[in-house]
Design an enzyme around this catalytic site. Structure first.
Site: not given
Length: 494
Positions: A82-83, A236
């Site tokens: 992520m991110h 995820d």
């Protein structure tokens, strides 16, 4: 030929690809390593093209395996870290390396966001790991690159774009950007306007939504003859929950990897969460989840092994820990080796052992470390339980689910049933389920869970042990406030 789907998980250290049939059986799997680029302390980057190459290589290796003979790949989907910020120019090419979730260069930008919006934004804490601070860092530190920026993507969405030609982002990953309203499932462009971001947003879609097929060039590189339908995929943690069967409010996921996660499903937020609890969209279109994060969960165990048990296996370390008593002979450990996210949101706090004495043994140190990791996750669980009804069962995955001692310890600390999976494939299984759902193999995700997810052992809490752990946990919760100022002083010494 037997139909299969591919579940592709783009992690930080590796790409994992699995092939799953209509009975939920994993026919084959492969992985390809990834490397970090760390140009400065606190900087963590990767070359987006290395992801694409690793994904292609993992699929090619899988296709050529003996297990995939007479198998027809009908669909594929992705899970991913992520991110991470992938900045694309007008030609759809990366402007620079991707800035990852574990990059901590953006403390100044986090403070800027707080100056505009307060301590939370769009139901979430403002932390270095999220995407919006990375965009501001790019804006302020690399103006030439900022001028070239046309659209931003997250890691797995970039890989999917390169394999299908479709530029888009799905809700479960977009929720981790600090730019998506998780309730309306729309970009909050007023946030971007306040920070002068411009129109850099990709289109949004559901995790099970069809985005296109592998392009002809990709098919040729993979030596595939048939078309493969590709579906949007998920973050995820969302895919990890899905792959563990955590899709309703009666279940919690406890995942102990390098970091640790406690995740609980919900249908709409009931109260203000606070305490750096995250509130994201699930990979299921009608579901959200709350999540607490321990940055150094399994990583604390890695540090313990390297420092005190270099020649021992992890099983040996846990076995030694089991030789100590509850409370580790009066020893407490706080797993703040790289700061902490939930509940403190403090990038500068550091870990500690409290209660070392002349009779402390290696077994005590091992047990205190394992208990401290579990206390940290339990602290998140307690704050999350305040916002909704308590859950009936916890599904434990990752390193913390590989040993009966630690599983029983989780059950006793959390005071809840803890169940393991018979076959644990993690986020890649969730991605495969999204592809199969998109293809219509089953009518509901509940039917998928019934067919695909096989549970193994259940550990039941011992109430007396829980009460004893509770006394130590009460002391554990005080360690942060008692050591925060001391840690700051240590870090300020030049």
């Amino acid at each position: 030929m037997e139909d299969v789907v591919l579940g592709i998980d783009l992690g930080t250290s590796a790409v994992k690809t699995i092939a799953v049939n209509q009975c939920g059986e994993v026919i084959g799997q492969t992985s390809e390593p990834l490397t970090l680029i760390q140009p400065k302390p606190g900087y963590n980057e990767q070359d987006p093209e290395s992801w694409v190459n690793a994904v292609k290589e993992s699929i090619k290796t899988l296709i050529k395996s003996e297990e995939m003979k007479n198998k027809h790949i009908s669909g594929a989907s992705f899970s991913g870290q992520m991110h991470g910020l992938v900045a694309l120019d007008k030609q759809g090419e990366p402007i620079r390396n991707a800035i990852l979730w574990n990059d901590t260069r953006t403390t100044e930008q986090c403070q800027l966001i707080k100056n505009h919006f307060g301590d939370t934004l769009l139901e979430n804490p403002i932390l270095e790991g999220f995407t919006l601070p990375k965009l501001l860092w790019l804006q302020q530190n690399e103006p030439k690159h900022w001028q070239e920026l046309s659209v931003f993507l997250l890691p797995k969405d970039y890989v999917r774009y390169k394999m299908t030609g479709d530029i888009s982002m799905e809700y479960s990953d977009a929720a981790g950007t600090l730019l998506l309203n998780p309730d309306t499932k729309q970009w909050d462009k007023s946030v971007g306007a306040e920070l002068s971001l411009g129109n850099i947003y990709p289109k949004l879609m559901d995790s099970h939504e069809y985005v296109g097929n592998f392009t002809e060039d990709v098919k040729a590189s993979l030596e595939l003859e048939n078309d493969v339908c590709v579906f949007a995929g998920g973050a995820d943690n969302a895919c990890g929950a899905l792959g563990a069967g955590v899709i309703n409010e009666t279940q919690t996921l406890c995942s102990i990897g390098t970091s640790g996660v406690v995740l609980t499903c919900m249908q709409g937020k009931e109260n203000d969460l606070g305490n750096n609890i995250h509130y994201f969209n699930h990979a299921l279109s009608n579901m959200t989840y709350t999540m607490g994060v321990t940055l150094s969960a399994g990583d604390s165990l890695n540090w313990l092994k390297q420092t005190f048990f270099d020649d021992a296996s992890f099983d040996d370390i846990v076995q030694q820990a089991s030789n100590s008593e509850i409370g580790a002979n009066g020893l407490l450990f706080t797993p703040y080796l790289q700061g902490e996210r939930t509940p403190h949101g403090d990038a500068f706090i550091r870990g500690s052992f409290i209660g070392l004495n002349r009779s402390t043994t290696k077994a005590d140190i091992a047990r205190a470390t394992i208990e401290g990791i579990t206390y940290s996750l339990y602290e998140s669980y307690q704050y999350m339980s305040q916002s909704h009804t308590e859950n009936k069962r916890m599904i434990s995955i990752g390193g913390g689910a590989k040993n009966s001692f630690w599983l029983q310890l989780q059950a006793d600390v959390f005071n809840t049933e803890v169940t393991t999976l018979k076959y644990e494939e993690g986020p890649s299984m969730g991605a495969a389920m999204l592809a199969a759902y998109g293809l219509g193999w089953f009518e509901s995700m509940e039917a998928f869970v019934d067919a695909f997810i096989k549970y193994d052992k259940t550990y039941y809490p011992n109430l007396e042990n829980h009460k004893t752990f509770g006394q130590y946990f009460n002391v554990y919760q005080q360690v942060y406030s008692q050591t925060q100022t001391l840690t700051q002083q240590l870090l300020n010494i030049k």
